[in-house]
Design a protein around this motif. Structure first.
Motif, short mmCIF file in Angstrom:
data_model
loop_
_atom_site.label_atom_id
_atom_site.label_comp_id
_atom_site.label_asym_id
_atom_site.label_seq_id
_atom_site.Cartn_x
_atom_site.Cartn_y
_atom_site.Cartn_z
N GLU A 3 0.83 -1.20 0.00
CA GLU A 3 0.00 0.00 0.00
C GLU A 3 0.87 1.26 0.00
O GLU A 3 0.56 2.24 -0.70
N ARG A 4 1.96 1.24 0.77
CA ARG A 4 2.87 2.40 0.81
C ARG A 4 3.55 2.60 -0.55
O ARG A 4 3.66 3.72 -1.05
N PHE A 5 4.01 1.50 -1.13
CA PHE A 5 4.66 1.58 -2.43
C PHE A 5 3.73 2.17 -3.49
O PHE A 5 4.11 3.05 -4.26
N GLU A 6 2.51 1.67 -3.52
CA GLU A 6 1.54 2.16 -4.51
C GLU A 6 1.26 3.64 -4.32
O GLU A 6 1.18 4.40 -5.30
N ALA A 7 1.09 4.05 -3.07
CA ALA A 7 0.77 5.46 -2.79
C ALA A 7 1.92 6.37 -3.21
O ALA A 7 1.71 7.43 -3.80
N ARG A 8 3.16 5.93 -2.91
CA ARG A 8 4.33 6.74 -3.31
C ARG A 8 4.42 6.82 -4.82
O ARG A 8 4.69 7.89 -5.39
N ARG A 9 4.23 5.70 -5.49
CA ARG A 9 4.32 5.66 -6.95
C ARG A 9 3.29 6.58 -7.60
O ARG A 9 3.57 7.23 -8.62
N ALA A 10 2.10 6.66 -7.00
CA ALA A 10 1.04 7.49 -7.56
C ALA A 10 1.17 8.95 -7.14
O ALA A 10 0.43 9.79 -7.65
N GLY A 11 2.09 9.26 -6.22
CA GLY A 11 2.18 10.61 -5.70
C GLY A 11 0.94 10.99 -4.92
O GLY A 11 0.52 12.16 -4.91
N ALA A 12 0.34 10.02 -4.24
CA ALA A 12 -0.92 10.24 -3.53
C ALA A 12 -0.70 10.96 -2.21
O ALA A 12 0.34 10.80 -1.56
N HIS A 13 -1.69 11.76 -1.82
CA HIS A 13 -1.74 12.33 -0.47
C HIS A 13 -2.06 11.17 0.47
O HIS A 13 -3.13 10.57 0.36
#
Length: 333
Positions: A243-253
């Motif tokens: 979940e952390r990897f995906e959020a970082r990759r997407a530039g998500a808040h």
């Protein structure tokens, strides 16, 4: 030529100032309004709140969003929580895409778990979707399958907790449905809920077609639409590190919550707050790069016109003073 009378000079002098002040005020008032956003898009009204669409994931139904829905409705939002078919990524994303097309105006689209993969494809190319919200979710990139993505990180106990049940369609074709074993449901899916509650959830769970883990994503809407993500740090269905990897990759808040996989049930306040952030954030309606487009040029154009107006007024004043020098003094404005 005879020198103009004092009343004539006074009229010209005051007229110059008056024209300058009035026109400058008009342009100064108009320019910020144009630079600050312009007209609403198709189907939108100024100040319209977006519709929030909540997409559930596997082994669940839309009732999992009930507490979040109630909070959003109290805040004045229209909420739609459709039934996700759970028949595979192509079918499910096509269905949710059709739901989005039935909604008028801006949309905030949220997905939980497998629902995150569904919204990533369903929102692609839809200008109504202003922001995406992922709650302990899969966020595959184009060309990725959920099975391969999940295998890259440790921490999930999902695979060992699955029960595989063959099924047959009316046309004779078959497939495999995936359920969570009732004895493992509490630990893997909802460890921070009462055991009595998870027993009921396990009995009523909706299965996911096994093909959902091998279907490859054909689009990743988070690459072009602003996104928000909640990482459930005690998740045993999707690894928190994934979940952390995906959020970082997407530039998500991103926020992290000490929650099981079902944060929208065990921590509905935190999930609601994240959705409200996505619904009210300025970046959701206007990406940061939009500031380099035509609106600043319009603003500069108005500023230039205002400046020319000031110069023209100053010229009138200077002309009046020269003429005054040839006649008698005139009263000041």
């Amino acid at each position: 030529m005879a020198a103009p009378s004092a009343p004539g000079l006074l009229s010209r002098l005051c007229g110059g100032y008056l024209v300058t002040v009035l026109l400058t005020a008009v342009f100064a008032a108009a320019a910020p309004a144009v630079a600050d956003g312009g007209a609403p898009g198709p189907g939108e009204r100024a100040g319209t709140k977006p519709t929030v669409v909540l997409v559930h994931g596997a082994f669940a139904d839309a009732s999992g969003w009930n507490q979040v829905t109630e909070r959003l409705q109290r805040s004045g939002y229209t909420v739609v929580a459709p039934a996700n078919p759970l028949r595979g990524l192509p079918q499910d994303s096509a269905y949710i895409s059709s739901v989005l097309q039935s909604i008028r105006g801006p949309v905030v689209l949220a997905g939980h778990s497998y629902g995150g993969a569904v919204i990533s494809r369903a929102a692609a190319g839809n200008p109504q979707v202003k922001s995406l919200v992922y709650i302990s979710a899969f966020m595959p990139d184009k060309g990725e399958a959920l099975g391969g993505l999940a295998a890259r990180f440790r921490g999930s106990e999902l695979d060992s907790a699955l029960r595989r049940v063959p099924f047959r369609n009316a046309d004779g074709s078959g497939g495999t449905d995936l359920y969570l074993q009732p004895a493992r449901f509490h630990r893997v899916f909802a460890a921070d809920l009462p055991v009595a509650t998870t027993r009921v959830m396990a009995a009523a769970q909706r299965p996911l077609s096994a093909s959902a883990f091998t279907d490859k994503a054909t689009a990743a809407a988070w690459r072009t639409i602003p996104s928000w993500a909640l990482v459930a740090t005690e998740d045993r269905s999707i690894a928190p590190d994934l979940e952390r990897f995906e959020a970082r990759r997407a530039g998500a808040h991103t926020v992290e919550v000490d929650s099981s996989h079902v944060a929208m049930i065990s921590h509905p306040g935190a999930v609601t707050d994240l959705i409200l952030d996505a619904a009210t954030a300025r970046s959701a309606a206007k990406p940061a790069l939009a500031a380099t487009g035509t609106k600043p040029l319009v603003f500069m154009g108005f500023g230039t016109m205002a400046g020319l107006t000031v110069l023209a007024g100053a010229g009138l004043v200077a002309s009046a003073r020269r003429r005054r020098g040839a006649g008698r003094p005139a009263d000041r404005c």
